[in-house]
Design a protein around this motif. Structure first.
Motif, PDB file in Angstrom:
ATOM      1  N   THR A  55       5.289   2.528 -12.689  1.00 56.08           N
ATOM      2  CA  THR A  55       4.637   3.687 -12.078  1.00 56.08           C
ATOM      3  C   THR A  55       3.770   3.269 -10.903  1.00 56.08           C
ATOM      4  N   SER A  56       3.035   2.180 -11.061  1.00 51.26           N
ATOM      5  CA  SER A  56       2.188   1.720  -9.960  1.00 51.26           C
ATOM      6  C   SER A  56       3.042   1.245  -8.783  1.00 51.26           C
ATOM      7  N   ARG A  95       6.009   2.522  -7.938  1.00 45.37           N
ATOM      8  CA  ARG A  95       6.490   3.740  -7.285  1.00 45.37           C
ATOM      9  C   ARG A  95       5.383   4.398  -6.466  1.00 45.37           C
ATOM     10  N   THR A  96       4.173   4.404  -7.000  1.00 44.62           N
ATOM     11  CA  THR A  96       3.040   4.999  -6.289  1.00 44.62           C
ATOM     12  C   THR A  96       2.755   4.237  -5.001  1.00 44.62           C
ATOM     13  N   ALA A  97       2.807   2.903  -5.070  1.00 46.94           N
ATOM     14  CA  ALA A  97       2.570   2.091  -3.877  1.00 46.94           C
ATOM     15  C   ALA A  97       3.627   2.374  -2.822  1.00 46.94           C
ATOM     16  N   LYS A  98       4.885   2.521  -3.248  1.00 43.16           N
ATOM     17  CA  LYS A  98       5.950   2.831  -2.296  1.00 43.16           C
ATOM     18  C   LYS A  98       5.721   4.197  -1.653  1.00 43.16           C
ATOM     19  N   LYS A  99       5.366   5.181  -2.460  1.00 40.27           N
ATOM     20  CA  LYS A  99       5.152   6.532  -1.929  1.00 40.27           C
ATOM     21  C   LYS A  99       3.969   6.569  -0.973  1.00 40.27           C
ATOM     22  N   ASN A 100       2.905   5.837  -1.305  1.00 42.12           N
ATOM     23  CA  ASN A 100       1.736   5.798  -0.427  1.00 42.12           C
ATOM     24  C   ASN A 100       2.108   5.218   0.931  1.00 42.12           C
ATOM     25  N   SER A 126       3.594   1.464 -16.985  1.00 43.58           N
ATOM     26  CA  SER A 126       2.488   1.548 -16.033  1.00 43.58           C
ATOM     27  C   SER A 126       2.760   0.672 -14.809  1.00 43.58           C
TER      28      SER A 126
END
Length: 83
Positions: free
Chosen positions: A26-27, A29-34, A23
């Motif tokens: 994943t968070s 990676r999500t922050a980077k994508k955002n 988790s």
């Protein structure tokens, strides 16, 4: 199937740790994508998303979830996008 009590306990602990680590990654990676999507569209909140992404990367590197060199490389690429 483990024969000893402590190995059974270790397996239970490993499942919890693996879920927590996944988790966390994943968070990150999500922050980077955002941030990348905001930087590409010249959004107003790109600076704030950059700070969140760098914080997530640093946290993952501190816990040993990603290699320190990968963390430095990711932060460098994100700062390049911000500039």
């Amino acid at each position: 199937m483990p024969n000893m009590i402590q190995t059974e306990k270790r397996q239970r602990q490993d499942v919890k740790k693996r879920l927590n680590n996944m988790s966390q990654v994943t968070s990150m990676r999500t922050a980077k994508k955002n941030f990348v999507s905001a930087a590409d569209s010249n959004a107003d909140n790109a600076q704030e998303l950059y700070r969140k992404a760098v914080k997530a990367i640093d946290k993952a590197a501190a816990k040993g979830l990603v290699h320190p060199n990968k963390a430095a490389r990711d932060k460098s690429r994100l700062s390049k996008k911000l500039a």
